[in-house]
Each structure stands twice: as C-alpha cells, then as structure tokens.
Design a protein around this motif. Sequence first.
Motif, mmCIF file in Angstrom:
data_model
loop_
_atom_site.group_PDB
_atom_site.id
_atom_site.type_symbol
_atom_site.label_atom_id
_atom_site.label_comp_id
_atom_site.label_asym_id
_atom_site.label_seq_id
_atom_site.Cartn_x
_atom_site.Cartn_y
_atom_site.Cartn_z
ATOM 1 N N UNK A 183 0.881 -1.159 0.000
ATOM 2 C CA UNK A 183 0.000 0.000 0.000
ATOM 3 C C UNK A 183 0.919 1.209 0.000
ATOM 4 N N UNK A 236 1.560 5.533 -0.244
ATOM 5 C CA UNK A 236 0.959 6.807 0.107
ATOM 6 C C UNK A 236 1.930 7.942 -0.186
ATOM 7 N N UNK A 261 2.231 11.876 1.375
ATOM 8 C CA UNK A 261 1.750 12.888 2.304
ATOM 9 C C UNK A 261 2.500 14.193 2.049
ATOM 10 N N UNK A 266 -2.751 13.733 3.698
ATOM 11 C CA UNK A 266 -2.689 12.726 2.648
ATOM 12 C C UNK A 266 -2.989 13.353 1.289
ATOM 13 N N UNK A 269 -3.765 1.264 -3.508
ATOM 14 C CA UNK A 269 -3.944 -0.051 -2.900
ATOM 15 C C UNK A 269 -3.925 -1.148 -3.958
ATOM 16 N N UNK A 276 6.338 13.410 1.705
ATOM 17 C CA UNK A 276 6.763 12.116 2.225
ATOM 18 C C UNK A 276 6.040 10.990 1.506
ATOM 19 N N UNK A 294 -0.861 -5.754 7.773
ATOM 20 C CA UNK A 294 -0.577 -6.536 8.955
ATOM 21 C C UNK A 294 -1.576 -6.180 10.035
ATOM 22 N N UNK A 327 -1.383 -4.270 12.394
ATOM 23 C CA UNK A 327 -1.363 -2.886 12.847
ATOM 24 C C UNK A 327 -1.298 -1.886 11.709
ATOM 25 N N UNK A 328 -1.199 -2.348 10.474
ATOM 26 C CA UNK A 328 -1.141 -1.457 9.316
ATOM 27 C C UNK A 328 -0.120 -0.350 9.501
ATOM 28 N N UNK A 329 1.037 -0.736 9.986
ATOM 29 C CA UNK A 329 2.075 0.265 10.212
ATOM 30 C C UNK A 329 2.605 0.820 8.899
ATOM 31 N N UNK A 330 3.023 2.078 8.943
ATOM 32 C CA UNK A 330 3.607 2.724 7.786
ATOM 33 C C UNK A 330 5.104 2.919 8.000
ATOM 34 N N UNK A 381 8.009 5.400 6.472
ATOM 35 C CA UNK A 381 8.123 6.634 5.719
ATOM 36 C C UNK A 381 9.510 6.788 5.107
ATOM 37 N N UNK A 382 9.545 7.457 3.962
ATOM 38 C CA UNK A 382 10.808 7.921 3.428
ATOM 39 C C UNK A 382 11.275 9.142 4.209
#
Lengths: 110, 114
Positions: free
Chosen positions: B32, B34, B36, B46, B51, B90, B97, B99-102, B104-105
């Motif tokens: 996924x 994104x 920002x 966002x 997706x 970003x 997963x 927790x849908x953790x992200x 980041x760059x």
Amino acid sequence: NAGVTQTPKFRVLKTGQSMTLLCAQDMNHEYMYWYRQDPGMGLRLIHYSVGEGTTAKGEVPDGYNVSRLKKQNFLLGLESAAPSQTSVYFCASKGYNEQFFGPGTRLTVL
Amino acid sequence: AQSVTQPDIHITVSEGASLELRCNYSYGATPYLFWYVQSPGQGLQLLLKYFSGDTLVQGIKGFEAEFKRSQSSFNLRKPSVHWSDAAEYFCAVGYTGTASKLTFGTGTRLQVTL
C-alpha cells in the motif's frame, strides 16, 4: 469533528524531567500511533495501539512509554527526558486504510 | 523489512513548471503506497494512496502518482506547480498486517521560485 488533536503544542524540558503527551481522536478509530520526526529522517514509529488497553513497540521505543486506557486517547510518556528526545512528535489514528495525523508537539530537552 | 527511499532531499522548481518527486520502495508483497504533504509547522496531509487496480492514481491539489511494480516506484507528479505547493513531501509504504504500520521515506523538500 476535531479529528486528531495533540496537547501540548510546544514544551521545553530539562534533562531528567518527565512529561506526558496527550493524543485524542474523535473518529472512533481502533488503531493509534506515535511517531517522532527528526530532520533528514522522516517519521519513525515509537509505539502503537490496535485497540483500547493494548500497546506495542514500534521502531524506536526506548525511553518512551504509552497507555491506551480509553479508545479515544493515546498517551506518550517520557519518564526521564534526554536531549536525544528533542523532536517533533506526531500522533495518528487509522481509519479505512488511511492514517490521520495530528498537528504535532514540538519538544525540546535541554 | 520494508523500506522507502526518496533520493532527492531538496528540489527547486519554477512556478508553472512540472514536478516529479521520486519514491522507491522495498517490500516483498504488494504494498500500500501513500504520499503525504507537510507544510511548515503543520501535520501531515494525505495527497493520494494506492492499494490496487489502476496504477495511475489521482489525488488532491492536482497531484497524481504512478505505481510501477517493475521499478518498485511510486513517483509523484504535478503538471504545473503553484507557489503554495512549497512544502515537504513524504512517501510511505504500508501493509495489511495487524497494525497497518507505515514506513516513511526521509522526505523531499520542495521549493518553488516565482
């Protein structure tokens, strides 16, 4: 809706002092996150929660503790602040496949 | 472990010029993705997300991004930049997963000259 709010917006601490950052969301989200943002490093995950009463460690958890006693609130604590914890802290909550961010707390530890 | 690379730390473009911000990710499964945007002193907003489905994604403020699986990239584009687009951008990658953790760059700071 206020979305995600953070308290306080700014804080200056002396080394060794403690404090708690409050994050509140009014979107009834289960998942909440605490990040820190440092120049040139993007956002790094400190701790997160997948629901009331649950917490888990993220990428950089050392020196921080969290609690999620109520679904809408996620608290980040610094028990003994260190200069390395000078940063901007962001809270986020997750809706449907999207994280919503608060405005941030700028913390300086002297 | 997943990772995100934004190779450009700082980009300067003239108002009205086109813009492309690069993002490369490393992740084993379909990610996924994104983008920002963060204005000075503000939180993250966002711009757009990918997706599945159409690999060209439209976002807010006239931005778009294209997912290229073969290149592991998700570059952000805008045909004509406005002075108000000056901000930090970003790229982030996530997964479904528990927790849908992200991840980041490190961000790209955009400066717009008039």
